[in-house]
Design an enzyme around this catalytic site. Structure first.
Site: not given
Ligand code: CP3
Length: 344
Positions: A28, A32, A41, A78, A153
């Site tokens: 990640r 943010r 974003r 994602d 999910y």
């Molecule tokens: O930098 C990176 O890692 C690349 C991009 C990436 C994102 N999500 C961007 C993202 C990757 C590799 C993921 C994987 C992901 N997404 C996982 C597996 C990794 C882990 O952390 O367990 C999971 C379970 C998700 C599902 C997901 N996406 C959730 C639960 C959420 C909301 C929680 C949160 O952190 O906000 C997201 C949204 C998300 N995916 C964000 C980002 C940067 C934040 C959303 C935003 O910017 O508004």
């Protein structure tokens, strides 16, 4: 300089070579906690649009590389794009995380793997642009969620405390559940083949919710589908290394490492390195496993914990990373301090 020395550090480690200091990137790493991320974003209408806009996705993938010089860039996308491509409604609600229409068992029969490459084509475009624009020493990682984590999910309708509905569906409707795993694996293989053909040099499979499963459920939901994906990639001619992350899998780690065909395993902070070293296949590279809370804490606790993780993995090829994703509250100065501690 020998060829081995010229190889990108992450690829060298994944091919079995040790590097000192270890290469580093963070789960990640685009997100943010970076001002520049929040700025980009705010230009997108919603999170799905953001992921499917190559201009924006390329920019935020590169931001942490420019700022910290990580050894790998992970494609910005994602894991929930795959259910979207399978026709499920996926929404990201600010402050609440992802929301999906909960998948009922009867709906699984009619679920078809449609035009994955078309719907997720913009992600392929992001990967090709990245592969042309990354610094020469930076490895490009593509990824997808593993079928089980993605299914949790879909079935729960979002994140959940204990995946109770998803586990109950697997017990109550075994044929349908296995069919769901098959369909997700098929869609995921096609998505990852596209990423590899567009220039991804490594593939990472995120099984973030592999914890708390009994052995037969772990076999059906994690081992079999993960193996199906790795076999599917190899059958399609994709030869890039695969990093498997079965977060929280605990004592199932040795079977995950041996039976799925992954090249390397990513470890969460809960895994004892001495135990893992003893049970993993000889020479298998590992990635991990700094506690994200130590990064949040910063200071000398961060320095000490960073050194402990590095010295715990002197025995194997090691890529430094967190045990799970970086959290939005982490100060940029803590990441700078981490990088200094690793590369000093
Ligand atoms: O930098 C990176 O890692 C690349 C991009 C990436 C994102 N999500 C961007 C993202 C990757 C590799 C993921 C994987 C992901 N997404 C996982 C597996 C990794 C882990 O952390 O367990 C999971 C379970 C998700 C599902 C997901 N996406 C959730 C639960 C959420 C909301 C929680 C949160 O952190 O906000 C997201 C949204 C998300 N995916 C964000 C980002 C940067 C934040 C959303 C935003 O910017 O508004």
């Amino acid at each position: 300089m020998s060829d081995a020395k010229k190889m990108k550090s992450v690829l060298a480690v994944l091919s079995g070579e040790r590097r000192d200091p270890p290469p580093v990137w963070l789960m990640r790493q685009a997100g943010r906690y970076l001002d520049e991320y929040r700025q980009v974003r705010s230009r997108a209408r919603n999170f799905i649009d953001f992921c499917l806009s190559p201009d924006l996705a390329v920019e935020v993938t590169l931001q942490p590389i420019r700022r910290f010089g990580f050894d790998a860039a992970i494609l910005f996308a994602d894991i929930l794009l795959v259910p979207m491509a399978l026709g499920r409604d996926v929404r990201f609600v600010a402050g609440e995380g992802p929301q999906l229409d909960p998948l009922a068992p009867e709906e699984i029969d009619a679920m078809m793997v449609g035009d994955v490459e078309g719907i997720l084509g913009p992600v392929g475009e992001t990967v090709s642009r990245l592969s042309r624009n990354l610094p020469g020493e930076t490895t490009l990682i593509g990824f997808a969620g593993s079928p089980w984590t993605v299914a949790t999910y879909m079935i729960e309708g979002g994140g959940s405390k204990d995946r109770m509905k998803a586990r109950a569906l697997a017990w109550a409707h075994p044929e349908r559940f296995d069919a769901l795993m098959d369909r997700l694996a098929e869609a995921t293989v096609r998505y990852l083949v596209m990423q590899a053909q567009s220039g991804a040099e490594v593939i990472k499979l995120f099984d973030s919710w592999a914890e708390g499963m009994s052995v037969p459920l772990f076999e059906r939901a994690v081992l079999r589908p993960t193996k199906a994906i790795v076999d599917g990639l190899r059958a399609a001619g994709v030869t890039v290394p695969v990093i498997g992350f079965a977060r929280g899998c605990g004592s199932m780690l040795p079977r995950y490492a041996r039976e799925t065909g992954v090249t390397a395993v990513a470890l969460d902070q809960g895994v004892d390195p001495r135990w893992a070293d003893a049970v993993l296949p000889a020479g298998m590279p590992v990635q991990g496993q700094l506690d994200p809370a130590a990064l949040l804490a910063g200071g000398t606790a961060l320095d000490i914990e960073t050194r402990r993780v590095i010295s715990a993995w002197q025995s194997r090829p090691h890529i430094f990373n967190l045990g799970h994703g970086i959290t939005p509250e982490v100060p940029v100065a803590h990441v700078e301090r981490l990088m200094a501690a690793i590369r000093q």
